[in-house]
Design an enzyme around this catalytic site. Structure first.
Site, PDB file in Angstrom:
ATOM      1  N   GLU A 131       1.033  -1.620  -0.106  1.00 17.90           N
ATOM      2  CA  GLU A 131      -0.249  -0.152   0.143  1.00 17.90           C
ATOM      3  C   GLU A 131       0.713   1.045   0.034  1.00 17.90           C
ATOM      4  O   GLU A 131       0.527   1.984  -0.551  1.00 17.90           O
ATOM      5  CB  GLU A 131      -0.672  -0.022   0.841  1.00 17.90           C
ATOM      6  CG  GLU A 131      -1.680  -0.898   1.332  1.00 17.90           C
ATOM      7  CD  GLU A 131      -2.922  -0.538   0.169  1.00 17.90           C
ATOM      8  OE1 GLU A 131      -3.090   0.352  -0.492  1.00 17.90           O
ATOM      9  OE2 GLU A 131      -3.719  -2.260  -0.440  1.00 17.90           O
TER      10      GLU A 131
ATOM     11  N   SER B 255     -31.080 -27.926 -20.991  1.00 19.69           N
ATOM     12  CA  SER B 255     -32.238 -27.350 -21.796  1.00 19.69           C
ATOM     13  C   SER B 255     -32.573 -26.503 -21.131  1.00 19.69           C
ATOM     14  O   SER B 255     -33.326 -25.863 -22.267  1.00 19.69           O
ATOM     15  CB  SER B 255     -33.079 -28.728 -22.170  1.00 19.69           C
ATOM     16  OG  SER B 255     -32.873 -30.262 -22.565  1.00 19.69           O
TER      17      SER B 255
END
Length: 922
Positions: A111, A385
């Site tokens: 950081e 399907s």
């Protein structure tokens, strides 16, 4: 000579003057440019300084309480009620001296590596960010130090503006003057958002590893250090792959900045992320919200759509949650409702018109310790399907103008350029059928054929417009559900477009974000766009209605909701042959079963299966096989209760036409087309057929021949008999029925009975009357000319009896004819000592023991029964249940008919008996 020399000298002087003049002119412009730039820069500096001072003057004051405690964010439902608060829970606060040095090194390497060298603003890092913003656009790269992040999370809104940047820099400098570096690091360490409702590294250590920071290993510290960049996306429980990649980046940065050696980096990177993580059963709740599954969706959307917003900013997030719908989902997802102990389910309920997600089912008894939210984390599973309307039949209607009656052949077939055969779920083939039937029966081969007929680009454009993307869209196996990247959210949204006249709405769960100042807002307006023609949407919907119907072979019967216009589709995925062997699976095993359905109000998609793919659904068990449908029915019924749900409306772009099934191209049914081949289908207006089929011609039905009526005086009955040659179609004899009618003494004729026998016994004949019997042959709706015969019966003369006269002996209680023969006028058959006068032809009178003669109490006529409907819900055809029906003529005479042919009450087929006669009573 001298004049020439003078002239040359003068020219040299002139040239020298011109050169000096040019040099003076060039150097003058350069000086002017430099001066202008200096003035502009000075003016910019003064303006920037003034603007910075102006913004800084309006910055909030430093407040120690705000610096150390996170500000809660609130989440609201559609009624404006708070359903979740993040940031209010207790945290494991860690003092600076208790923070492991390796943990600090991991955070700083990731950081702010120059944290201990700057005064709140890192000008080296700022220069790189400025260059990146010039080349890639403002805001493309940040330069925030840890100090600036503490300021941003405590006092400012998370927005990329000059004002916020100026105030952040000013307050960061102030913070550095007021607090020691170690104090600022401690603030960041305990305040930063880690994931969900977890703040601070100490809390995260307990939440993800179940241990204190001092007990963590290097690779575990690196994982935590990487999380603040994107807290929810790097959650190791929910996104382990992303979390592991981020951990390895942190380890590389630590090695790059000299915090660890290369050997230590490689050793830590080789350790699986899962090693050391808290087991699922030991994870503790991180917040108390009752709608955790829905909140997961909101947090993911917040991270995706508003990356700069932090839950530590005190946001008010207004969502699309409908608490009534969410309550229905959570009730349905109670573990007691599930067919097995381990089976799981996921569900999304969204608004058909807007795409707003109103409820989510994340899993059975969903809780904060869940590793997966099955509403969104099943995108690696195929959808079976349920893909067929999206990839196969929808595109065929959209681009090829196919009708719902388009003929497709279900037959043996391989994938293109492959020996791999395509199978249906029953491993059988049904031949020619309409597209409608292929869809509601969920046949695979017709679906692949439709897929192949549409151009690849058109097919992909259609799917993309419904939010379905991926490289797999080119593969034929995708036509029957070999997909990836689709979860219940995407599936529900794509199906909603079919129910919304073809308009697709991007699914969303956040309506608006209001920031800490109460004035700044960010509104998320749903994105809606036409995805297909309204004709395509309605025709697909109409076919999907049949899936959720009582049609024979319909795959979605368990999802039927009486009184609600529902369309939907089932989906089942398969295992590979290798998986069957590796997992030792039995026949009928399936990894996933889906159901997606919708009304005009709601669209719902459901997934069912097991967390581990190796654990299979048993499709032979109807409770497991239909579980997805039953969840859909339960929730859709509840959310629709008390609401007006309009039916799907056919647009003007769609027309109906009655066609002859099997014709190619489709033709209109003729008046001679058999009823079982007539079907009303939908067409895109302008594409409906205009030619009438000539496949079938009107059949000719001959009138019955050899029609005669023989009277039996003994039981006052008439035996009717006739002969008939059945007509043929395609060399097959058609079924023939015979309608028998009668008239008495020239009165109006009445239908006595319809039978499939070539004969009938009529009882209750009244002597002294003339009976006219007629018979008409009927085949495939075509009637023959009638054939008639007349039976004239003389009246019976009854001699007067004196007081001393004794009637003839007989078994009945009626009156005999003087010789003991004939029927009495009571209930019995008055047969006396004499022989019978029955003169009927041999073969037409039934034998005495065949049970066809009505008994003495005249109750031989069987009661009328409702005909049993065929399994497919269609018409039952000719009603042959009229045996024993009573017909009354105008003069009050009655005729009764009872069949003489033997029948089996359990038989589904007509009798093939050649018995010539039935029986009846007038």
């Amino acid at each position: 000579m001298s004049e020439k020399a003078n002239s040359r000298g003068q020219r040299r002087k002139e040239l020298e003057k011109q050169k000096k003049s040019k040099k003076t002119s060039t150097s003058g412009w350069l000086k002017r440019i430099i001066v202008a730039c200096f003035i502009i820069g000075l003016a910019g500096l003064l303006f920037g300084g003034g603007l910075f001072a102006f913004y800084a003057s309006s910055a909030p004051k430093l407040d120690e309480e705000s610096l150390k405690d996170p500000i809660s964010s609130e989440f609201y439902d559609i009624n404006g009620e708070v359903f979740a608060t993040i940031g209010s829970e207790s945290r494991d606060y860690v003092n600076y001296e208790d923070i492991p040095k390796e943990m600090e090194a991991a955070i700083l390497a990731t950081e702010d590596v120059r944290f201990y060298k700057h005064n709140g603003i890192d000008f080296y890092r700022l220069g790189g960010a400025v260059l990146a913003n010039i080349t890639s656009g403002f805001g493309s790269q940040g330069a925030s130090t840890l100090t600036q992040q503490v300021i941003k999370n405590s006092f400012l809104q998370n927005e990329k503006t000059l004002k916020r940047k100026a105030q952040e820099a000013y307050l960061a400098y102030q913070l550095e003057q007021k607090y020691e570096k170690e104090e600022i690091f401690e603030m960041y360490f305990n305040k930063v958002l880690m994931s969900g409702n977890i703040y601070g590294f100490g809390t995260a250590s307990e939440s993800f590893f179940g241990r204190e920071l001092k007990d963590l290993k290097l690779h575990e510290m690196a994982m935590l250090a990487g999380m603040p960049q994107s807290p929810n996306n790097f959650n190791p429980f929910k996104h382990p792959e992303s979390a592991e990649k981020r951990r390895n980046i942190v380890l590389r940065l630590m090695e790059q900045h000299g915090k660890i050696t290369k050997a230590e980096m490689e050793e830590a990177q080789a350790i699986p992320l899962s090693e050391g993580l808290l087991a699922e059963e030991k994870r503790k709740p991180s917040n108390s919200t009752k709608y955790l599954a829905f909140l997961d969706i909101v947090l993911n959307e917040l991270a995706a759509k508003s990356k700069d917003d932090s839950l530590a900013d005190g946001l008010k997030v207004y969502t699309t949650l409908d608490p009534q719908a969410q309550g229905s989902v959570e009730a349905a997802f109670s573990g007691d409702n599930f067919p097995t102990k381990e089976i799981q389910a996921g569900m999304t309920v969204l608004d058909t018109k807007t795409g707003a997600i109103v409820a989510v089912g994340g899993g059975r008894d969903y809780g904060p310790s869940f590793e997966f939210n099955f509403a969104q984390d099943v995108s690696k599973r195929g959808i079976g399907s349920t893909v067929k309307p999206i990839l196969d039949y929808g595109p065929a209607i959209e681009y090829l103008n196919w009708s719902t009656g388009h003929t497709l052949v279900d037959e043996k077939m391989n994938y293109s350029n492959s020996d791999q055969q395509i199978y249906n779920f029953d491993n059988e083939y049904m031949g020619a059928m309409t597209m409608r039937e292929a869809l509601y029966r969920s046949r695979n081969i017709p679906a692949v054929k439709a897929f192949k007929e549409v151009k690849s680009d058109d097919r992909k454009d259609f799917a993309n417009s419904l939010g379905i993307t991926g490289d797999y869209l080119d593969y034929e196996s995708a036509a029957i559900g070999a997909t990836t990247g689709i979860n219940t959210i995407k599936l529900a949204a794509s199906y909603a477009a079919f129910g919304n006249a073809g308009v697709f709405s991007e699914p969303f769960s956040i309506r608006e974000i209001v920031y800490r100042d109460g004035e700044t807002k960010k509104t998320f307006k749903p994105k809606s766009k036409p995805a297909m023609k309204d004709s395509t949407a309605f025709m697909v919907t109409d076919m999907l209605r049949d899936v959720v119907s009582e049609r024979r072979g319909a795959s979605g019967k368990a999802a039927i909701i009486p009184g609600l216009d529902v369309a939907g589709k089932t989906g089942t995925t398969n295992y590979t042959a290798k998986e069957f062997n590796d997992y030792n699976l039995s026949e009928g095993s399936a990894p996933d079963i889906w159901f997606a359905g919708y009304t005009t109000n709601y669209s719902i998609a459901v997934w069912t299966g097991y967390k581990e793919r190796k654990n299979a659904i048993n499709t032979a068990d109807s409770n497991e096989r239909t579980f997805a449908q039953r969840l859909f029915k339960d929730v859709m019924s509840n959310v629709s209760e008390g609401k007006d749900t309009p039916r799907f409306k056919r647009p003007n772009s769609v027309v109906e036409a009655t066609v002859e099934v099997g014709t190619s191209p489709l033709r209109l049914a003729s008046e001679f087309t058999p009823d079982n081949l007539k079907q009303t289908e939908l067409f895109v207006r302008g594409s409906e057929p205009t030619e009438v089929s000539e496949e079938y011609e009107q059949i000719e039905v001959d009138a019955p021949s050899n029609f005669k009526a023989d009277y039996s005086e003994g039981d006052q009955s008439a035996t009717l008999s006739w002969k008939h040659k059945a007509p043929k179609r395609d060399k097959d004899e058609l079924d023939v029925a015979f309608e028998v009618s009668f008239a008495v003494d020239g009165g109006s004729p009445s239908v006595l009975q319809t039978t499939n026998q070539e004969g009938l016994i009529v009882t209750g004949i009244t002597p002294g009357s003339t009976y006219t019997f007629s018979v008409v042959a009927i085949a495939d709706g075509v009637r023959s000319e009638p054939t008639s015969t007349t039976l004239e019966i003389d009246a019976v003369e009854v001699p007067e009896q004196g007081e001393d006269e004794t009637p003839g002996e007989g078994e009945g209680d009626g009156q005999g004819n003087g010789e003991g023969n004939g029927n009495g006028n009571g209930n019995g058959q008055g047969n006396g000592e004499g022989g019978s006068d029955d003169d009927s032809d041999e073969g037409t009178t039934p034998p005495e023991d065949d049970g066809t003669t009505p008994p003495e109490d005249d109750e031989s006529t069987p009661p009328e029964e409702e005909p049993t409907p065929p399994e497919d819900g269609g018409d039952g055809g000719e009603d042959d249940s009229s045996e024993g029906a009573t017909n009354t003529t105008e003069d009050g005479n009655e005729a009764r008919a009872a069949s003489t042919g033997e029948s089996d009450s359990d038989s589904d087929s007509d009798s093939d008996s050649d018995s010539d006669s039935d029986s009846s009573t007038p």
